[in-house]
Design a protein around this motif. Structure first.
Motif, mmCIF file in Angstrom:
data_model
loop_
_atom_site.group_PDB
_atom_site.id
_atom_site.type_symbol
_atom_site.label_atom_id
_atom_site.label_comp_id
_atom_site.label_asym_id
_atom_site.label_seq_id
_atom_site.Cartn_x
_atom_site.Cartn_y
_atom_site.Cartn_z
ATOM 1 N N HIS A 22 0.838 -1.216 0.000
ATOM 2 C CA HIS A 22 0.000 0.000 0.000
ATOM 3 C C HIS A 22 0.864 1.252 0.000
ATOM 4 O O HIS A 22 0.574 2.218 -0.721
ATOM 5 C CB HIS A 22 -0.932 0.008 1.221
ATOM 6 N N ALA A 23 1.930 1.237 0.783
ATOM 7 C CA ALA A 23 2.807 2.416 0.889
ATOM 8 C C ALA A 23 3.579 2.639 -0.417
ATOM 9 O O ALA A 23 3.783 3.790 -0.830
ATOM 10 C CB ALA A 23 3.765 2.259 2.070
ATOM 11 N N ILE A 24 3.998 1.559 -1.079
ATOM 12 C CA ILE A 24 4.681 1.692 -2.376
ATOM 13 C C ILE A 24 3.705 2.236 -3.423
ATOM 14 O O ILE A 24 4.060 3.119 -4.223
ATOM 15 C CB ILE A 24 5.267 0.334 -2.834
ATOM 16 N N GLN A 25 2.478 1.719 -3.417
ATOM 17 C CA GLN A 25 1.478 2.195 -4.372
ATOM 18 C C GLN A 25 1.227 3.697 -4.201
ATOM 19 O O GLN A 25 1.100 4.432 -5.181
ATOM 20 C CB GLN A 25 0.167 1.413 -4.204
ATOM 21 N N LYS A 26 1.209 4.141 -2.945
ATOM 22 C CA LYS A 26 1.006 5.570 -2.685
ATOM 23 C C LYS A 26 2.213 6.375 -3.159
ATOM 24 O O LYS A 26 2.058 7.440 -3.773
ATOM 25 C CB LYS A 26 0.767 5.803 -1.191
ATOM 26 N N ALA A 27 3.434 5.872 -2.907
ATOM 27 C CA ALA A 27 4.646 6.574 -3.352
ATOM 28 C C ALA A 27 4.678 6.667 -4.873
ATOM 29 O O ALA A 27 5.059 7.709 -5.432
ATOM 30 C CB ALA A 27 5.886 5.845 -2.831
ATOM 31 N N LYS A 28 4.262 5.598 -5.529
ATOM 32 C CA LYS A 28 4.240 5.599 -6.996
ATOM 33 C C LYS A 28 3.231 6.625 -7.516
ATOM 34 O O LYS A 28 3.498 7.361 -8.471
ATOM 35 C CB LYS A 28 3.890 4.197 -7.500
ATOM 36 N N GLN A 29 2.082 6.663 -6.855
ATOM 37 C CA GLN A 29 1.034 7.615 -7.249
ATOM 38 C C GLN A 29 1.481 9.052 -7.008
ATOM 39 O O GLN A 29 1.268 9.939 -7.841
ATOM 40 C CB GLN A 29 -0.227 7.308 -6.436
ATOM 41 N N ASP A 30 2.145 9.304 -5.863
ATOM 42 C CA ASP A 30 2.540 10.668 -5.488
ATOM 43 C C ASP A 30 3.760 11.155 -6.257
ATOM 44 O O ASP A 30 3.826 12.316 -6.653
ATOM 45 C CB ASP A 30 2.834 10.739 -3.980
ATOM 46 N N HIS A 31 4.743 10.250 -6.428
ATOM 47 C CA HIS A 31 6.026 10.696 -6.984
ATOM 48 C C HIS A 31 6.462 9.919 -8.223
ATOM 49 O O HIS A 31 7.383 10.346 -8.910
ATOM 50 C CB HIS A 31 7.142 10.559 -5.925
ATOM 51 N N GLY A 32 5.849 8.746 -8.469
ATOM 52 C CA GLY A 32 6.204 7.954 -9.636
ATOM 53 C C GLY A 32 7.598 7.373 -9.612
ATOM 54 O O GLY A 32 8.166 7.054 -10.658
ATOM 55 N N ASP A 33 8.183 7.210 -8.391
ATOM 56 C CA ASP A 33 9.595 6.825 -8.322
ATOM 57 C C ASP A 33 9.828 5.447 -7.718
ATOM 58 O O ASP A 33 10.953 5.104 -7.399
ATOM 59 C CB ASP A 33 10.381 7.869 -7.520
ATOM 60 N N MET A 34 8.780 4.649 -7.551
ATOM 61 C CA MET A 34 8.948 3.357 -6.892
ATOM 62 C C MET A 34 7.904 2.372 -7.407
ATOM 63 O O MET A 34 6.737 2.735 -7.594
ATOM 64 C CB MET A 34 8.800 3.538 -5.374
ATOM 65 N N ASP A 35 8.340 1.145 -7.663
ATOM 66 C CA ASP A 35 7.400 0.106 -8.073
ATOM 67 C C ASP A 35 7.843 -1.215 -7.458
ATOM 68 O O ASP A 35 8.956 -1.322 -6.931
ATOM 69 C CB ASP A 35 7.337 -0.001 -9.592
ATOM 70 N N TYR A 36 6.974 -2.220 -7.509
ATOM 71 C CA TYR A 36 7.290 -3.495 -6.859
ATOM 72 C C TYR A 36 6.835 -4.662 -7.721
ATOM 73 O O TYR A 36 5.988 -4.528 -8.610
ATOM 74 C CB TYR A 36 6.605 -3.574 -5.493
ATOM 75 N N ARG A 37 7.424 -5.813 -7.435
ATOM 76 C CA ARG A 37 6.986 -7.092 -7.989
ATOM 77 C C ARG A 37 6.841 -8.046 -6.811
ATOM 78 O O ARG A 37 7.785 -8.230 -6.031
ATOM 79 C CB ARG A 37 8.001 -7.611 -8.994
ATOM 80 N N LEU A 38 5.665 -8.633 -6.660
ATOM 81 C CA LEU A 38 5.398 -9.531 -5.536
ATOM 82 C C LEU A 38 5.589 -10.976 -5.978
ATOM 83 O O LEU A 38 4.902 -11.467 -6.878
ATOM 84 C CB LEU A 38 3.963 -9.322 -5.016
ATOM 85 N N VAL A 39 6.554 -11.645 -5.331
ATOM 86 C CA VAL A 39 6.862 -13.039 -5.638
ATOM 87 C C VAL A 39 6.388 -13.917 -4.483
ATOM 88 O O VAL A 39 6.850 -13.784 -3.353
ATOM 89 C CB VAL A 39 8.379 -13.227 -5.849
ATOM 90 N N HIS A 40 5.451 -14.801 -4.792
ATOM 91 C CA HIS A 40 4.996 -15.809 -3.831
ATOM 92 C C HIS A 40 5.782 -17.081 -4.129
ATOM 93 O O HIS A 40 5.689 -17.630 -5.228
ATOM 94 C CB HIS A 40 3.487 -16.029 -4.013
ATOM 95 N N THR A 41 6.587 -17.526 -3.182
ATOM 96 C CA THR A 41 7.391 -18.740 -3.437
ATOM 97 C C THR A 41 6.534 -19.995 -3.419
ATOM 98 O O THR A 41 6.979 -21.055 -3.861
ATOM 99 C CB THR A 41 8.511 -18.899 -2.399
ATOM 100 N N GLY A 42 5.327 -19.895 -2.869
ATOM 101 C CA GLY A 42 4.474 -21.080 -2.768
ATOM 102 C C GLY A 42 4.933 -22.042 -1.694
ATOM 103 O O GLY A 42 4.544 -23.209 -1.683
ATOM 104 N N GLN A 43 5.759 -21.553 -0.762
ATOM 105 C CA GLN A 43 6.348 -22.433 0.262
ATOM 106 C C GLN A 43 5.282 -23.211 1.025
ATOM 107 O O GLN A 43 5.409 -24.407 1.251
ATOM 108 C CB GLN A 43 7.188 -21.603 1.238
ATOM 109 N N HIS A 44 4.234 -22.518 1.457
ATOM 110 C CA HIS A 44 3.137 -23.186 2.172
ATOM 111 C C HIS A 44 1.893 -23.147 1.295
ATOM 112 O O HIS A 44 1.419 -22.071 0.932
ATOM 113 C CB HIS A 44 2.822 -22.474 3.494
ATOM 114 N N TYR A 45 1.375 -24.317 0.968
ATOM 115 C CA TYR A 45 0.089 -24.351 0.281
ATOM 116 C C TYR A 45 -0.998 -24.134 1.333
ATOM 117 O O TYR A 45 -1.005 -24.776 2.378
ATOM 118 C CB TYR A 45 -0.147 -25.696 -0.423
ATOM 119 N N ASP A 46 -1.889 -23.210 1.056
ATOM 120 C CA ASP A 46 -2.948 -22.882 2.012
ATOM 121 C C ASP A 46 -4.231 -22.662 1.223
ATOM 122 O O ASP A 46 -4.338 -21.709 0.447
ATOM 123 C CB ASP A 46 -2.562 -21.609 2.785
ATOM 124 N N LYS A 47 -5.186 -23.564 1.408
ATOM 125 C CA LYS A 47 -6.414 -23.466 0.608
ATOM 126 C C LYS A 47 -7.204 -22.195 0.929
ATOM 127 O O LYS A 47 -8.041 -21.764 0.145
ATOM 128 C CB LYS A 47 -7.288 -24.709 0.813
#
Length: 364
Positions: A22-47
């Motif tokens: 949420h904080a990165i999304q706000k920084a990107k919206q306000d200043h356009g200087d930060m973005d992210y990629r979310l990697v789920h390793t899948g370590q724990h399967y959780d239905k």
């Protein structure tokens, strides 16, 4: 543009990274200087981690799931490292941000450093000093190769400094798990078991047990549950139980009219129960944090904790793994003599904002 790859491997990790996103999304919206990629390793399967899980946390689904579940500790570590190496080479980042202390945290930190990518560890510096716990090994290895440490307590800061980490690498920001808790508290949802069991606020106890020291030794588990039942008067005991633990309970013929084993609950449902419980009996570290912030008495069935602030400032007590230790603590609970707890510094819902402010200042 800062490109940050965020790693999550198990359900509690997502509670910790949601406010950062949420904080990165706000920084990107306000200043356009930060973005992210979310990697789920899948370590724990959780239905329970379906689309609705991400909707509840108000975050998009991960950009990729590496699907590295199962296997021994070594097999899983290797699988995550091999998959994440390909992922990071295909999608380079300025920083890899890891959270907590699961296998994914350690494995992805190792890969990042070998690919000359800086690492930030959210929840760095916490220690149980119990090397029999896989999580403690993960913490030690991760912190030995981390560039930037985002810490939850002064104790964590001290641990890092004593291991040789420089002051300018340590940023005391608070606890992102509590950011999520405070944001989602108005959205806690009453689970079906509330009416099914006829629960009443302040008149039941929530239990969670998952650590091998408590559930794998069958006689130990039986003695512990017998002791809990014997010393909780007439209160219902609500026990959301992992399928693996459920099988052990069934094999041991552990049952009682007040012991209610239920399916694992969603985050919003589980915390609805915790907030209204007379107490929580657990061996989870994260639950001790949430219970302390909600001022719910918490009894931890472990011989050590990496979160001492939940004891010194919060509502948590370290009971230990000996079933004989339980009775005096439960007597104190029922006599109304439990400590009230107090505010824990910087556990105020603004931790993620502080993390992003730091990332904007440091030279990645």
């Amino acid at each position: 543009m800062y490109n940050i790859t965020i790693i999550a491997g198990a359900r509690p990790n997502f509670m910790k990274i949601a406010p950062i996103i949420h904080a990165i999304q706000k920084a990107k919206q306000d200043h356009g200087d930060m973005d992210y990629r979310l990697v789920h390793t899948g370590q724990h399967y959780d239905k329970n981690m379906s689309g609705s899980f991400f909707e509840q946390l108000e975050i998009p689904e991960p950009h990729v799931n590496l699907e590295c579940s199962g296997g021994t500790q070594a097999e899983q570590t290797a699988a995550i490292m091999m998959s994440f190496e390909k992922e990071l080479m295909a999608n380079p980042a300025d920083l890899v941000l890891v959270v907590g202390d699961v296998t994914s945290t350690m494995a992805c930190a190792l890969v990042a450093q070998k690919l000359h990518t800086k690492v930030a560890h959210v929840e760095g510096g916490i220690r149980s000093d119990d090397w029999s716990m896989p999580e403690e090994i993960n913490r030690l290895v991760t912190d030995s190769i981390t560039n930037y440490f985002f810490t939850t307590s002064e104790t964590a800061n001290t641990n890092l400094k004593q291991s040789g980490v420089k002051d300018d690498q340590i940023f005391f920001v608070g606890n992102t798990m509590i950011d999520t808790l405070l944001k989602q508290r108005p959205n806690f949802a009453q689970p079906k078991v509330w009416n099914e069991l006829g629960l009443d606020e302040g008149n039941y106890i929530v239990m969670t047990l998952h650590r091998p020291a408590n559930v794998d030794e069958e006689s130990q588990l039986k003695d512990m549950i017998d002791e809990i039942i014997a010393n909780t008067q007439d209160l219902p005991l609500v026990f959301p139980v992992h399928p693996r633990t459920a099988k052990i309970l069934e094999r041991l013929h552990i049952s009682h009219s007040r012991l209610h084993t239920v399916e694992p609950l969603s985050y919003l449902e589980f915390n609805y129960l915790v907030e209204r419980a007379k107490a929580v009996i657990t061996d989870s570290g994260g639950i001790t944090e949430e219970a302390s912030v909600m001022r719910v008495p918490c009894l931890t069935l472990r011989d050590n904790t990496e979160r001492p602030e939940t004891i010194t400032l919060g509502t948590n007590e370290l009971v230990g793994t000996n079933p004989d230790n339980l009775k005096p603590y439960l007597n104190r609970l029922f006599s109304g003599d439990w400590k009230k707890g107090q505010d824990i510094p910087l556990w105020d819902g603004k931790t993620a904002e502080r993390i992003i402010a730091v990332l904007n200042q440091i030279n990645l």
